[in-house]
Design a protein around this motif. Sequence first.
Motif, PDB file in Angstrom:
ATOM      1  N   PHE A  68     -25.231   7.074 -10.415  1.00 58.66           N
ATOM      2  CA  PHE A  68     -25.615   7.712  -9.156  1.00 58.66           C
ATOM      3  C   PHE A  68     -25.087   6.892  -7.996  1.00 58.66           C
ATOM      4  O   PHE A  68     -24.642   5.744  -8.172  1.00 58.66           O
ATOM      5  CB  PHE A  68     -27.145   7.898  -9.054  1.00 58.66           C
ATOM      6  N   LEU A 224     -32.819  10.178 -13.845  1.00 60.25           N
ATOM      7  CA  LEU A 224     -32.168  10.586 -12.602  1.00 60.25           C
ATOM      8  C   LEU A 224     -32.920  11.706 -11.887  1.00 60.25           C
ATOM      9  O   LEU A 224     -32.942  11.748 -10.654  1.00 60.25           O
ATOM     10  CB  LEU A 224     -30.730  11.017 -12.894  1.00 60.25           C
ATOM     11  N   ASP A 228     -34.298  11.311  -8.165  1.00 63.51           N
ATOM     12  CA  ASP A 228     -33.938  12.263  -7.120  1.00 63.51           C
ATOM     13  C   ASP A 228     -35.172  12.771  -6.378  1.00 63.51           C
ATOM     14  O   ASP A 228     -35.194  12.850  -5.151  1.00 63.51           O
ATOM     15  CB  ASP A 228     -33.179  13.429  -7.747  1.00 63.51           C
ATOM     16  N   THR A 244     -26.509  12.185  -7.928  1.00 64.04           N
ATOM     17  CA  THR A 244     -26.467  11.731  -9.319  1.00 64.04           C
ATOM     18  C   THR A 244     -25.300  12.417 -10.015  1.00 64.04           C
ATOM     19  O   THR A 244     -24.824  13.463  -9.561  1.00 64.04           O
ATOM     20  CB  THR A 244     -27.771  12.073 -10.056  1.00 64.04           C
TER      21      THR A 244
END
Length: 847
Positions: A68, A224, A228, A244
């Motif tokens: 990311f 991820l 986020d 990501t």
Amino acid sequence: MNSTRTKTSFGWLLKMAWRDGKASSRKLILFMASIVLGIAAVVSIQSFGENLKQNIALQSKAMMGADFKINMDQEPTPQVTAIIDSLGGAQAREISFSSMAAFPGKNSTKLVQVRGIEGSFPFYGDMETTPPNAAQQFQKKGGVLLDATAMLQLGLQPGDQIKIGEVTLPILGSLKSVPGSNAFFSSLAPPAIISYDFIEKTGLVQTGSRINYEFYFKDPSTDLEQLDEKLDDRLEEFDADLDTHISTSERLGKRYENFGKFLNLVAFIALLLGCVGIASAINIYIKGKLKAVAILKCLGTTKKQSFMIYLLQIAGMGFLGGILGTIAGLLLQQLFPLLLGDLLPVDVQINFDLQIILMGLLLGVLMSVLFALIPLIGTLYVSPLETLRARSSSNKRSGKAEIAVLSAIFLFILFFSFWLLKDWRYSLAFVLGIIVTFAILAGIAKLFMKVIRENFPTSWGFPARQSLQNLFRPQNQTLTLVLAIGVGTFLISTLYFTRDILLAQASLDSQSNSPNMILLDVQRGQESNVTKTIRDNGSKVIDDIPIVTMRVQSIKGRSVNEIRGDSLSDINGWVLNHEFRVTYRDSLTNSEVLSSGNWTAEVEATNLIPISISDNFAEDAVVEVGDRLTFNVQGVIMNTEVGSIRTVDWSQMQPNFSIVFPKGVLESAPQFRVITTKVENEAASAALQQQLVSLFPNISIIDLRQVLRVVEEILNKIAWLINFMAFFSILTGIIVLLGAVRTSKFQRIRESVLLRTMGARSKQILKILALEYFYLGVLGTLSGILLSFISSLLLAWLLFDATFVPSLFPFLILFPGITLLVMIIGLTNSISVIKSPPLEVLRKESY
């Protein structure tokens, strides 16, 4: 016992269907081929689309180069720095911007994307360079990796020098690929990778420069999606963004998926054309079988059994077509990477998807059966007495059943198009568009036949009159062939017309007062010297536009942060997050029209400033005349009121703005300028660019000729693929034509024998047939081109708001080419009949 009888009955039906179908296979094989082509087109696109999506997901880390990243278009604030530190710190970072580069000794310049990298980026994937070790050495040796295509265009070799801003560096190697590079933008501004340490030394990070800051992270154990959810909103508050590798691949996949949907529709139209051919073929085929059905009923066969015999025949033909079409589609998808070339973001590894294979098989059966049901329904109402008398008219009892079948066809096409498009509105629009297109082409064919019948040219010669009469003879194929040829021609013609609309929109030659060169990041104090340099080179300055950067602080009294937290807000996110480049002036430009409110040229008081906004900004910000907006102008808060709303023609080749301030407000704000000019030719453009870069290294120059060249190249690549798919429609039409000729061959033979018995010579019969196919080719092709012309004209008028200058390709190439092809196919299939003696022909046809 009932079970045994059912099994025996079904087995008997299969045997009867097989025996009858085997005897008639030659009459149906060409129409099965049209189904094969349609299914091959759909399966190939579907399968390739799925493979592309899977490959993008598998290679998402290699495309980004990291797990990311956090990116922003301004230096990270202390809050963003704290978030980066809380994640353990970035393992690599990058500063990137566009700038002009000069090449000492080569007398050439080029706009490049400078990427200053620090750390071991990329963590996944590779920088492919020549020589291979250049990727590991550019940071240590203080050199540049330059795009391989740019080096080839400029005649550069490793060891040559490149000047970026105030620094001159050696080129260590050519760069073939690098994670995070955009294919389209790279063709306009190819990447030039340098060490992060040289960015400040270039002296190019100045007021108004578009600078991107990116921080890369390698942490495969991180969740991820959870990351986020945790960081995205927090970063947005400070004008930063979290990307990501998963979200990036999904976004990229959707972009290519939309293009795939369009190609699927083109392929689906080819399949529908094949189905039209099937319906026409089965109609003629069943009419020839009505006596056989009547005999079967005399022998005790029920109407359901006679119906099932031919239904099983058609289903078997569809299943076989599905198998062959699916195999052909799976093989055909291998060509797509070659056709799309470097438009693809990843190297696609082809795999076979079981769902797509099953879809191809089922599609063959369903489409064949559905489009054959209406002619097949006629077998239910055949009377045994018809063994002794001719069938005079169709039975009205089949009306309700035909309506039910037509409804089923409509629903199937609607649901299948929804499966392709995932949107009911688009699906319904597509189906209605198909119906309208087919209806118009069918109407043209019927109108032509009616006009010919009512205004028959009795003064013409015998071959010409007979050929015209053949167009409305019993069991004629005029309607089917006009549909098949017309739709295929319509698709390809529309492609060329639309492509020309897009290119004409951006044409510099047709816009005599439009600039073809834009100078960005001209700093305050440089404008007079820059304009003097332009004039000294024989060019004129068209625009000298001041630019001030700012962000929206509040809308109608609500702060941006408050609006972001409101899940029910209709305000578009880009309005809240975008850094606007705003200008000030006292008049409208030729690309703007005032749609509401009053234009304010200049103000003295700055407590509430009347501004003008574009209609798209007004729609996305949900504001109208009289509403208040607050802007943060680089730390200074300005209160404004919407004084007017403008409709902006964004296609004009000149700088356009969403927000325009009046004079008397922003003159003292930190700003830079955009200067536009028009140079006569490429040589003058190159000379001016070289001089400007040497005098003002901070200025970026966009040569619009190069932009249009790149756009045209991309459109051409896409056109090749769409042409390839539209070719299926034309090829399907050709096969329908072949099948129609073969199916009605016996009737033509009887006519030919009758004509020859009455004294007609072979040349006369050949002329009659040639003229008949000439009329069919002209009618089908011309109908498709004219329908395409009208639809493209409406597109240019209603959607693009552009002057429509049609391409000559459909008129000069498609029209004569397809007409000639129709004649060749028709005559080739009939030549044996003309050459054979009448008695010999009749003996052959009696077997």
